[in-house]
Each structure stands twice: as C-alpha cells, then as structure tokens.
Design an enzyme around this catalytic site. Structure first.
Site, PDB file in Angstrom:
ATOM      1  N   ASP A   1      47.794  36.902  38.573  1.00 39.76           N
ATOM      2  CA  ASP A   1      46.529  36.989  37.852  1.00 39.76           C
ATOM      3  C   ASP A   1      46.277  35.686  37.093  1.00 39.76           C
ATOM      4  OD1 ASP A   1      44.240  38.550  36.850  1.00 39.76           O
ATOM      5  OD2 ASP A   1      45.234  38.313  34.918  1.00 39.76           O
TER       6      ASP A   1
ATOM      7  N   HIS B   1      37.954  38.870  46.534  1.00 36.42           N
ATOM      8  CA  HIS B   1      37.840  38.715  45.085  1.00 36.42           C
ATOM      9  C   HIS B   1      37.689  37.245  44.702  1.00 36.42           C
ATOM     10  CE1 HIS B   1      38.388  39.581  40.856  1.00 36.42           C
ATOM     11  NE2 HIS B   1      39.411  38.731  40.792  1.00 36.42           N
TER      12      HIS B   1
END
Length: 308
Positions: free
Chosen positions: A146, A220
């Site tokens: 992330d 994404h």
C-alpha cells in the site's frame, strides 16, 4: 514561518490509532483550549518514548470549522465529496475532530490516546476509534503493498502542505480525507493470484507495476494514477493502515494534500470511472463505510486557539 504537524509527513509506523469525535453543544471554548495543548503533550511523550517514533495529527472537520474557528477558513475547505454510481458509494459521515496517533509501540499509542481523551473530557463524543497496524512489509490485507505511489523525500511536503503563496493564513496546513474501508476477504481470497494482480495493475509478491499497455483500464493503479492537463502526476500523501480482527478487516484510508481536489479526482475516477464503464474493480471487494473531510492546521494555528 508556520510549522506543520510532524505526523503529516512522517514515515510509516508499526501501529496507528485513529480517534474521531463529534463536538458537544456549547463546548467550543473548552475544545479550543484542549486542542492547543495536545501538540506539547505529543512532544512530551515523543521525548519520553524516543524509540517509539511517536507522531500525531489534529484536524478539524470541514462542517465544524466555521463554528470552532469563525475568524477565518482555509481557502479550499469543503465537505466530503459524496459519490455514488450503481452499487459503488463513497458516503459522507459525521466527524468534527480527528486525532491520529502513530508510533512503533501500541502501548504508547494507548497512553497518548488516553491523555487525549482526558484533555477533551466531556466536551466531545467519541464516535469511532480504530486501531491499525503495519502488515508485513507495508501491505494491505489484500496482500499488496500500500502507498507505493507516495511522494518521497522533500516532495512529501510539497504534495501534502499548503504553501505560503496559495493561502498565507493557513500555510503548512493540510487537507485531510479519511475513509474506513471494509474488505470482503472471503470473496477476495477466492480469486487466483493473477486475477488479483490484474485488479491492482501490479504484481503481488515483488510489487512490480504493470507496463501501461498491459494495465487493464479497470485496474486500481490505472484509476488512481492520474495526470493534469500538463501531463504532471496528480499526487496525494497516504498515511493509511490496515485494521481488523477475526470478524472484520479493512483499510483505514488517510490522505493529506495541499488541496482537496486531487483526492476528489481520484475518488471520482475510482467510482464513476472514465465515462466508458471502466471503474476501479477493487471496489467489487471493498466498501467505504465512512468518509469525512478535515483540515489539519499548522502548529502555530493550533497554539493560537488558546488565545481566542
């Protein structure tokens, strides 16, 4: 010169505690005094537990700002941008005050959070507390790293902080958006690794981003890696962390920026897509349950709250 709150641009930690409050009626004077005292308390515990790399952020909600600070408002501060398309939704939820505590020791976070509760006392209602943690080498619970696209070095401050020329009164502050996402881990784990990688646009184990021509329009990374009219990357600084127990897992998303516009553009790209039906397919496996917009003012501004 205004000084930013250290936690905005600090490097990631092992543990995070996110506290969300609503202000009670007729408590604004007390709240101003309490908020002005928190930075010194954070400094005290950062010195006492120097190995913990403690940092924190205090922010005031967009919908509460004018009531607490009627003397002036950050130029671009607006409510959370609620969005919906089909079954994809980014809801706006309540939140007047936000305090973020991060360190490498969960016990230190607990000590500091307890002190914050003592400072604010009965002037607020605690509506949510989320304890988050670093997962493996900085990954989300989906297994993917992330914040890979986060700005680095001096660029963190450029991206995250309001500059003197744009809004002198609120220089060194930051526009903050939070969302608590809940993952459907059972559904996600049913996917083969390659299918997961296609959803992210990045390999899972070694975190290598797909070449642009190989990246699905629904990936994404495709939906969040945006450019402005001059071809320059649109950036935010993420300080998100995973959270969860054996029943509920997800990501507590936190973004800082010198303007609220980059976050809004990314969220729109994820939910509404590109106008041709290409939305972020990660939203098939996770759902935003909260959404609040804040402004995290400079340390100078927080200190000044005690004078009014």
């Amino acid at each position: 010169m205004a000084r930013e709150q250290f936690g905005i641009c600090a490097e990631p930690n092992l543990h995070g505690t996110y506290l969300l409050f609503n202000a009670l009626d007729d408590k604004n004077a007390f709240i101003r005094q309490a908020l002005s005292r928190i930075p010194a308390m954070l400094d005290h515990y950062a010195d006492q537990f120097s190995e913990a790399n403690l940092s924190g952020v205090i922010a005031i909600g967009a919908n509460y700002w004018d009531e607490l600070c009627p003397e002036g408002r950050p130029k671009h501060l607006t409510s959370f941008p609620t969005m919906q398309s089909d079954d994809r939704i980014a809801p706006a939820t309540s939140g007047d005050i936000y305090v973020e505590v991060r360190s490498d020791r969960s016990d230190v976070n607990h000590i500091v959070s307890t002190k914050i509760m003592e400072f604010l006392a009965d002037s607020v209602e605690l509506i949510e507390q989320t304890r988050a943690f670093r997962y493996l080498d900085g990954r989300d619970l989906t297994g993917f790293v992330d914040g890979t696209e986060n700005p680095q070095g001096k660029n963190r401050r450029t991206v995250a902080l309001v500059n003197e020329e744009d809004d002198p009164e609120f220089a060194a502050g930051s526009y903050l958006h939070i969302q608590r996402y809940r993952h459907n881990m059972k559904l996600w784990n049913m996917l083969k690794e390659k299918a997961q990688e296609d959803i992210f646009g990045r390999t899972k184990v070694d975190n290598v981003e797909y070449a642009s021509e190989d990246k699905p329009l629904t990936a994404h990374t495709k939906r969040t890696s945006l450019k402005d009219d001059d071809g320059k990357s649109i950036e935010i600084l993420r300080q998100s962390m995973p959270y969860g127990d054996m029943k509920v897992q997800g990501l507590f998303f936190v973004s800082y920026c010198h303007s609220p516009e980059p976050f809004t553009l990314m969220l729109k790209s994820m939910i509404q897509g590109d106008g041709e039906g290409h939305f972020d397919h990660m939203l098939k496996y996770t759902e935003a349950q909260t959404g609040v917009a804040f402004f995290a003012p400079s340390l100078n501004f927080l200190k000044s709250l005690a004078d009014n």
